[in-house]
Write an enzyme that holds these catalytic residues in place. Structure first.
Site, PDB file in Angstrom:
ATOM      1  N   TYR A 130      44.581  91.222  28.682  1.00 50.15           N
ATOM      2  CA  TYR A 130      44.187  90.396  29.829  1.00 50.15           C
ATOM      3  C   TYR A 130      45.445  89.787  30.426  1.00 50.15           C
ATOM      4  O   TYR A 130      45.956  88.781  29.932  1.00 50.15           O
ATOM      5  CB  TYR A 130      43.221  89.305  29.372  1.00 50.15           C
ATOM      6  CG  TYR A 130      42.812  88.331  30.456  1.00 50.15           C
ATOM      7  CD1 TYR A 130      42.104  88.750  31.571  1.00 50.15           C
ATOM      8  CD2 TYR A 130      43.128  86.977  30.341  1.00 50.15           C
ATOM      9  CE1 TYR A 130      41.717  87.847  32.543  1.00 50.15           C
ATOM     10  CE2 TYR A 130      42.749  86.065  31.311  1.00 50.15           C
ATOM     11  CZ  TYR A 130      42.035  86.504  32.414  1.00 50.15           C
ATOM     12  OH  TYR A 130      41.651  85.609  33.381  1.00 50.15           O
ATOM     13  N   TYR A 161      38.948  95.578  38.039  1.00 51.87           N
ATOM     14  CA  TYR A 161      39.130  94.324  37.294  1.00 51.87           C
ATOM     15  C   TYR A 161      37.896  94.057  36.440  1.00 51.87           C
ATOM     16  O   TYR A 161      36.768  93.986  36.939  1.00 51.87           O
ATOM     17  CB  TYR A 161      39.363  93.183  38.274  1.00 51.87           C
ATOM     18  CG  TYR A 161      39.972  91.941  37.671  1.00 51.87           C
ATOM     19  CD1 TYR A 161      41.347  91.743  37.722  1.00 51.87           C
ATOM     20  CD2 TYR A 161      39.183  90.960  37.084  1.00 51.87           C
ATOM     21  CE1 TYR A 161      41.917  90.588  37.189  1.00 51.87           C
ATOM     22  CE2 TYR A 161      39.742  89.820  36.550  1.00 51.87           C
ATOM     23  CZ  TYR A 161      41.113  89.633  36.602  1.00 51.87           C
ATOM     24  OH  TYR A 161      41.673  88.487  36.074  1.00 51.87           O
TER      25      TYR A 161
END
Length: 389
Positions: free
Chosen positions: A341, A297
């Site tokens: 995103y 991430y």
């Protein structure tokens, strides 16, 4: 408790379908429509229909409730629906919840989804504008008066301490950005397709909150992503090679807050990810050397370095060199810095593609992928593998 011993979930469920909308800055349609499109695409990829689905999982920060999505997609009765808290930290936990439901017989086919207009609508990067009073919001109250108003400002505190402790410069973060954008440049689905960057580009990008530059911060995206999970046995009868859920974990550390855990004994690591790492290694029986691809991430580059160190791929303060040396194929879709995103859900999809052998940046022989969810908050992680691996 699983934080102290291996669990029995591994190998009992698999991801059999992935689907997404296009990734854009202005989708021109509702978040519900994005969710429906992504779910339809994932079911089509899995060779299943809406009638096959009896479970749904999403995030708490979502405007498209499970029953509304079920109705709009054309599903029938549901026996399981769930939501996970803490923003991007929920990504891998949605798949864990789905696997738990499938393994226990509560549901047969569960779809995990995330859809938002995060650029044209509510922008998470804009920080605190209005919040209803909550217990967890009290922690933010100690920081907001001093100007720590955005996610970048919260992460900058830890990033500055990391650089100081290990005698590094902000260039250390640039290696992550360059790696992600190199992969995004070869990914037609990525927003930054055909737009690689160099360390010089990174160093020339404007400051957001020192020591974070613009290219240290993930983009903001409109789009949707869905993941289909079913039992390992059923998965073998479906069209696509299954990505078996070898291990799944959630984690929160001591003195955990949401992005502002500044009162721990140290600020150069991510204790919540250490909890996840211990559980994943313990349950899977694997070690860092067994991982073929890392999908970590990357809302902010410093936290990618810290994750590599928490998982034991390298020692404290060594992750920048580890990334610069390409010691582990990292974020082969381009990550949230380069592709989109989507609170980490698109990273799970890329891990599945690597297992299937269909990534645009395919790693030959990839049999085990590590995926992580958002950091700085209670988080989660997955190890996915081939049916035989």
């Amino acid at each position: 408790m699983s934080v102290r011993r291996a669990d029995s979930l591994g190998g009992r469920a698999a991801i059999v379908g992935i689907g997404a909308t296009e990734f854009s800055k202005d989708s021109g349609r509702s978040e519900l429509k994005l969710a429906v499109e992504a779910v339809w695409a994932a079911l089509d990829d899995a060779g299943l229909t809406p009638a096959d689905v009896d479970g749904l999982v999403t995030f708490t920060m979502d405007t498209s409730p499970e029953i509304t999505v079920a109705q709009a997609v054309g599903m029938g009765e549901l026996s399981f629906f769930s939501r996970i808290h803490y923003g991007g930290g929920a990504a891998c936990a949605t798949v864990q919840q789905a696997a738990l439901a499938v393994a226990s017989g509560v549901a047969d086919v569960v779809v995990c989804y995330r859809a938002f207009n995060e650029r044209s609508g509510r922008r998470f990067g804009s920080g605190v504008q209005h919040r209803e009073p909550t217990a967890e919001g009290t922690a933010l109250g100690w920081n907001l008066p001093f100007g720590l108003l955005t996610p970048a400002s919260w992460v900058a505190m830890a990033a500055q301490r990391y650089l100081h402790t290990y005698n590094l410069t902000p260039e250390a973060f640039g290696h992550v950005a360059v790696t992600d954008r190199r992969h995004a440049a070869r990914n037609p689905a990525a927003y930054f397709y055909e737009k690689p960057i160099t360390l010089a580009d990174h160093a020339a990008s404007r400051w957001i909150v020192e020591p974070l530059r613009l290219l240290d911060c993930c983009q903001e995206t409109d789009g949707g992503q869905a993941i289909v999970v079913t039992g390992a046995e059923r998965a073998r009868d479906l069209p696509r090679p299954p990505a078996v859920i070898v291990a799944a974990a959630q984690g929160a550390g001591r003195a955990q807050e949401q992005m502002t855990s500044f009162y721990r004994d140290g600020m150069t690591g991510l204790p919540e990810m250490d909890v996840v790492a211990r559980q994943l290694w313990r349950t899977s029986g694997l070690a860092p050397a067994d991982i073929d691809v890392g999908i970590l991430y990357d809302h902010f580059t410093p936290f990618v370095l810290m994750q590599l160190e928490e998982f034991g791929f390298c020692g404290p303060g060594e992750a920048a060199d580890f990334v610069a040396d390409d010691a582990l194929p990292l974020n082969t879709h381009g990550g949230q810095l380069g592709e989109a995103y989507l609170h980490g859900m698109n990273g799970i999809a890329e891990a599945v593609r690597q297992i299937r052998g269909t990534s645009v940046n395919q790693i030959p022989g990839a049999a085990r992928t590590l995926v992580t969810a958002g950091t700085g908050v209670p988080t989660s992680g997955l190890i996915l593998g081939t049916d035989g691996g």
